[in-house]
Design an enzyme around this catalytic site. Structure first.
Site, PDB file in Angstrom:
ATOM      1  N   ASP A  59      -3.996   4.113  14.217  1.00 14.99           N
ATOM      2  CA  ASP A  59      -3.110   4.431  13.108  1.00 14.99           C
ATOM      3  C   ASP A  59      -3.506   5.787  12.546  1.00 14.99           C
ATOM      4  O   ASP A  59      -4.327   6.493  13.155  1.00 14.99           O
ATOM      5  CB  ASP A  59      -3.110   3.311  12.060  1.00 14.99           C
ATOM      6  CG  ASP A  59      -4.438   3.175  11.346  1.00 14.99           C
ATOM      7  OD1 ASP A  59      -5.334   4.011  11.562  1.00 14.99           O
ATOM      8  OD2 ASP A  59      -4.578   2.233  10.548  1.00 14.99           O
ATOM      9  N   ARG A  61       0.844  -1.199   0.000  1.00 16.00           N
ATOM     10  CA  ARG A  61       0.000   0.000   0.000  1.00 16.00           C
ATOM     11  C   ARG A  61       0.876   1.244   0.000  1.00 16.00           C
ATOM     12  O   ARG A  61       1.506   1.582   0.995  1.00 16.00           O
ATOM     13  CB  ARG A  61      -0.921   0.011   1.223  1.00 16.00           C
ATOM     14  CG  ARG A  61      -1.802   1.258   1.275  1.00 16.00           C
ATOM     15  CD  ARG A  61      -3.021   1.088   2.158  1.00 16.00           C
ATOM     16  NE  ARG A  61      -2.731   1.033   3.573  1.00 16.00           N
ATOM     17  CZ  ARG A  61      -3.661   1.118   4.523  1.00 16.00           C
ATOM     18  NH1 ARG A  61      -4.951   1.256   4.180  1.00 16.00           N
ATOM     19  NH2 ARG A  61      -3.341   1.045   5.793  1.00 16.00           N
TER      20      ARG A  61
HETATM   21  C1  LIG Z   1      -7.178   1.886   9.341  1.00 15.67           C
HETATM   22  C2  LIG Z   1      -6.220   0.948   8.717  1.00 15.67           C
HETATM   23  O1  LIG Z   1      -5.617   1.243   7.742  1.00 15.67           O
HETATM   24  S1  LIG Z   1      -5.965  -0.543   9.450  1.00 15.67           S
HETATM   25  C3  LIG Z   1      -4.439  -1.060   8.732  1.00 15.67           C
HETATM   26  C4  LIG Z   1      -3.306  -0.284   9.225  1.00 15.67           C
HETATM   27  N1  LIG Z   1      -2.973  -0.602  10.594  1.00 15.67           N
HETATM   28  C5  LIG Z   1      -2.219  -1.683  10.852  1.00 15.67           C
HETATM   29  O2  LIG Z   1      -1.776  -2.327   9.934  1.00 15.67           O
HETATM   30  C6  LIG Z   1      -1.908  -2.041  12.275  1.00 15.67           C
HETATM   31  C7  LIG Z   1      -1.205  -3.359  12.311  1.00 15.67           C
HETATM   32  N2  LIG Z   1      -0.944  -3.801  13.659  1.00 15.67           N
HETATM   33  C8  LIG Z   1       0.136  -3.411  14.344  1.00 15.67           C
HETATM   34  O3  LIG Z   1       0.931  -2.612  13.874  1.00 15.67           O
HETATM   35  C9  LIG Z   1       0.339  -4.029  15.692  1.00 15.67           C
HETATM   36  O4  LIG Z   1      -0.505  -5.127  15.875  1.00 15.67           O
HETATM   37  C10 LIG Z   1       0.095  -3.070  16.891  1.00 15.67           C
HETATM   38  C11 LIG Z   1       1.089  -1.908  16.801  1.00 15.67           C
HETATM   39  C12 LIG Z   1      -1.315  -2.526  16.874  1.00 15.67           C
HETATM   40  C13 LIG Z   1       0.341  -3.852  18.174  1.00 15.67           C
HETATM   41  O5  LIG Z   1       1.614  -4.428  18.078  1.00 15.67           O
HETATM   42  P1  LIG Z   1       2.389  -4.972  19.367  1.00 15.67           P
HETATM   43  O6  LIG Z   1       2.267  -3.951  20.455  1.00 15.67           O
HETATM   44  O7  LIG Z   1       3.749  -5.378  18.929  1.00 15.67           O
HETATM   45  O8  LIG Z   1       1.523  -6.238  19.755  1.00 15.67           O
HETATM   46  P2  LIG Z   1       1.983  -7.533  20.514  1.00 15.67           P
HETATM   47  O9  LIG Z   1       3.053  -7.225  21.511  1.00 15.67           O
HETATM   48  O10 LIG Z   1       0.768  -8.205  21.020  1.00 15.67           O
HETATM   49  O11 LIG Z   1       2.602  -8.409  19.341  1.00 15.67           O
HETATM   50  C14 LIG Z   1       2.888  -9.764  19.510  1.00 15.67           C
HETATM   51  C15 LIG Z   1       3.709 -10.233  18.331  1.00 15.67           C
HETATM   52  O12 LIG Z   1       2.930 -10.107  17.138  1.00 15.67           O
HETATM   53  C16 LIG Z   1       3.632  -9.327  16.186  1.00 15.67           C
HETATM   54  N3  LIG Z   1       2.672  -8.510  15.454  1.00 15.67           N
HETATM   55  C17 LIG Z   1       1.682  -7.751  15.959  1.00 15.67           C
HETATM   56  N4  LIG Z   1       0.987  -7.183  14.970  1.00 15.67           N
HETATM   57  C18 LIG Z   1       1.559  -7.590  13.814  1.00 15.67           C
HETATM   58  C19 LIG Z   1       1.283  -7.320  12.460  1.00 15.67           C
HETATM   59  N5  LIG Z   1       0.275  -6.559  12.095  1.00 15.67           N
HETATM   60  N6  LIG Z   1       2.077  -7.875  11.530  1.00 15.67           N
HETATM   61  C20 LIG Z   1       3.112  -8.680  11.892  1.00 15.67           C
HETATM   62  N7  LIG Z   1       3.406  -8.972  13.173  1.00 15.67           N
HETATM   63  C21 LIG Z   1       2.639  -8.431  14.123  1.00 15.67           C
HETATM   64  C22 LIG Z   1       4.565  -8.462  16.983  1.00 15.67           C
HETATM   65  O13 LIG Z   1       5.641  -8.053  16.169  1.00 15.67           O
HETATM   66  C23 LIG Z   1       4.971  -9.403  18.102  1.00 15.67           C
HETATM   67  O14 LIG Z   1       5.945 -10.276  17.603  1.00 15.67           O
HETATM   68  P3  LIG Z   1       7.011 -11.015  18.592  1.00 15.67           P
HETATM   69  O15 LIG Z   1       6.215 -11.813  19.575  1.00 15.67           O
HETATM   70  O16 LIG Z   1       7.781 -11.863  17.661  1.00 15.67           O
HETATM   71  O17 LIG Z   1       7.801  -9.927  19.239  1.00 15.67           O
HETATM   72  O1  LIG Z   2      -7.274   1.819   5.585  1.00 17.82           O
HETATM   73  C1  LIG Z   2      -8.251   1.454   6.158  1.00 17.82           C
HETATM   74  C2  LIG Z   2      -9.095   2.311   6.916  1.00 17.82           C
HETATM   75  O2  LIG Z   2     -10.022   1.817   7.558  1.00 17.82           O
HETATM   76  O3  LIG Z   2      -8.824   3.520   6.869  1.00 17.82           O
HETATM   77 MG   LIG Z   3      -7.191   4.019   5.519  1.00 23.44          MG
END
Ligand SMILES: CC(=O)SCCNC(=O)CCNC(=O)[C@H](O)C(C)(C)COP(=O)(O)OP(=O)(O)OC[C@H]1O[C@@H](n2cnc3c(N)ncnc32)[C@H](O)[C@@H]1OP(=O)(O)O
Ligand SMILES: O=CC(=O)O
Ligand SMILES: [Mg+2]
Length: 535
Positions: free
Chosen positions: A450, A166
């Protein structure tokens, strides 16, 4: 660094950046910018002109000039490309090294590799993210966490999620790359660098260069992307149609042009996604100055079953399936916890309910924000899909959605309370401090935050002040009230964080928050003034 004529890279060139910023890759970016830069600017001006019409009392409707496209039942989008046929679970997240490996290994069918909502466009994040994607495809990526000592490596190729990148939206620039003296479009940088380095790597693996396209406001913006795709494919002598793009319908104007967007991209289309958080932001933004009839309840009270949200998602499924395209669901913000059983249980229940509604409505798959949510989403969609890769055959001809339904903001149940106002302030401050520190996604109060969710928080505060909204408790929202609550919430954050409180970051976050909530002029995007503060 002076690379090619008229192209200048002003960002620091750290270890291995030269592998991404090659003269040939920069040449492609320059060609795209020179060909499409002016059109991009015209389209951004068209957005501003539409806003002026809305602020003057205008409305949105399905376009009369494209009625023929909507009425023509004959056209369909391209058949799904390899790796994009079964999309029942998609994980999203930033492209740092650890998250890249974790996301690819997560068991999801697709990984949305995010240079957008979940990412801070720090120069290092952008270039190192590209390196990580390339290394992942070459299987040279690995990572050892210096704190825990834990090592990360990829599973076998066949088990890895399909990468869908993206890029930044059309409004963003990359200030560290200048073409003919001007910053280049951020969209073109993220698209072009990934395309240049990874398109062939992907096709050699039997997949392709796939993208998610964010924050578009209409079909002419989709046409621009389609033209970008054609030029890039022609330049690298990759057949047209190899690129596939899923468009996020996450602005209210785009909801009126879903069919036209699919049509413009039909040879490159991989469907539409219901980006609910930016959609809410867009509804607030577009009608921010239109009185209390367009004021939504506080953020956490708005659900996907609100009539205007339901209208939007139902129309999206119907539109996609009519044209043979995938309809992909959105993000439930509840984040599981490996430390707190109760928080985890609630998150799993909420996500299950959200994915159940989407799967029953006809979506072909949906998003999760965390690896621990992959099994829930898969299980729910397995229940509806069984062995079928998708349910594009579910036409949803029962759905009837009018312009009035899409705009029926006033029927949204919920209140605006002091707690809701405080929550918007608290979350925006914490998020901005994190964003300015280089991380674009963070869990706050067990919810994923986010750029899109932060935009809602700050836009609600601006809108409530502008329209003199009264809180449930009776007090009117004014600049003075917000200023007072801001001081109180900041004091709470400082007390809670103790030694971890990063004073300079929070000072910056407060200044930015004031700029985007207390100023008379509304900033179109929070990330624009935020990016200006970034090195
Ligand atoms: C509105 C929108 O656009 S939605 C789409 C955009 N937003 C996103 O993509 C958010 C994606 N999610 C994240 O970034 C994360 O889940 C967060 C920041 C919200 C929380 O992350 P953390 O605080 O690290 O969560 P947590 O400690 O429970 O993570 C546990 C494990 O999962 C991994 N993990 C968590 N989320 C993700 C993810 N989305 N992708 C890959 N790995 C992940 C962490 O790296 C961690 O790995 P480890 O155990 O090897 O160290
Ligand atoms: O990118 C996704 C959203 O909900 O914004
Ligand atoms: Mg969006």
């Amino acid at each position: 660094m002076a690379a090619l004529e008229g192209i200048e890279v002003t960002g620091p060139l750290r270890e291995r950046y030269d592998e991404i910023l090659t003269p040939e890759a920069l040449g492609l970016l320059a060609a795209l910018q020179r060909e499409f830069g002016a059109r991009r600017e015209e389209l951004l001006e068209a957005r501003a002109a539409r806003q002026e019409r809305l602020s003057a009392g205008g409305t949105l409707d399905f376009l009369p000039e494209t009625a023929g496209i909507r009425a023509d039942d004959a056209w369909r989008v391209a058949e799904p490309a390899p790796g994009l046929v079964d999309r029942r679970v998609e994980i999203t997240g930033p492209t740092d090294r650890k998250m890249t490996i974790n996301a690819l290994n997560s068991g999801a069918k697709v990984w949305l590799a995010d240079f957008e909502d979940a990412n801070t466009p720090l120069w290092e994040n952008m270039i190192e993210g590209q390196l990580n994607l390339r290394d992942a495809l070459d299987r040279t990526i690995d990572f050892t966490d210096p704190r825990s000592g834990k090592s990360y490596a990829l599973k076998d190729d066949g088990e890895l999620a399909t990468i869908v990148v993206r890029p930044r939206g059309w409004h963003m620039v990359e200030k560290h790359i200048l073409v003919d003296g001007k910053p280049v479009s951020g969209s073109l940088v993220d698209f072009g660098l990934y395309f240049f380095h990874c398109a062939r790597r992907q096709t050699e693996k039997g997949k392709g260069p796939y993208y998610y396209l964010p924050k578009m406001e209409g079909h002419l913006e989709a046409r621009l992307w389609n033209d970008v795709f054609n030029l890039a494919q022609d330049t690298l002598e990759i057949p047209r149609g190899t690129i596939r793009a899923t468009v996020l319908i996450e602005t209210i104007p785009a909801a009126f042009e879903m069919e036209e967007i699919l049509y413009e991209l039909r040879d490159h289309s991989a469907g539409l996604n219901a980006g609910r958080w930016d959609y809410l932001f867009s509804v607030i933004k577009k009608f921010r100055d239109r009185g209390t009839g367009f004021v939504l309840p506080e953020r956490n009270a708005i659900t996907m079953t609100a009539p205007f949200m339901r209208a939007y998602t139902e129309l999206l499924v119907r539109t996609c399936h009519k044209r043979g395209a995938h309809a992909i669901g959105g993000m439930a913000a509840f984040i599981p916890s490996r430390r707190d059983e109760e928080v985890n249980k609630i998150a799993l229940e909420k996500v299950r309910a959200d994915k159940t509604r989407e799967s029953e409505d006809g979506f072909d798959g949906s998003w999760v924000a965390h690896p621990d949510l992959v099994p829930v989403c898969r299980e729910v969609f397995d229940g509806v899909l069984g062995d079928r890769p998708n349910q594009r055959d579910r036409l949803r001809e029962d759905v009837r959605v009018s312009a009035g339904d899409l705009l029926n903001v006033a029927a949204t149940p919920g209140e605006i309370t002091e707690a809701g106002l405080r929550n918007n302030i608290d979350v925006a401050l914490r998020y901005l401090a994190t964003w300015l520190d280089g991380a674009g996604a963070v869990a706050i109060h067990n919810l994923m935050e986010d750029a899109a969710t932060a935009e809602i928080s700050r836009s609600q505060v601006w809108q409530w002040i502008y329209n003199g909204v009264a809180l449930k408790e009776g007090q009117k929202v004014t600049k003075d009230l917000v200023g007072r609550l801001l001081d109180e919430e900041l004091a709470k954050i400082r007390a809670e964080l103790g030694d971890a409180y990063n004073e300079p970051r929070y000072d910056q976050a407060v200044a930015l928050f004031k700029e985007v909530t207390l100023a008379d002029e509304y900033s179109e995007f929070l990330t624009t003034p935020a990016y200006e503060r970034m090195p």
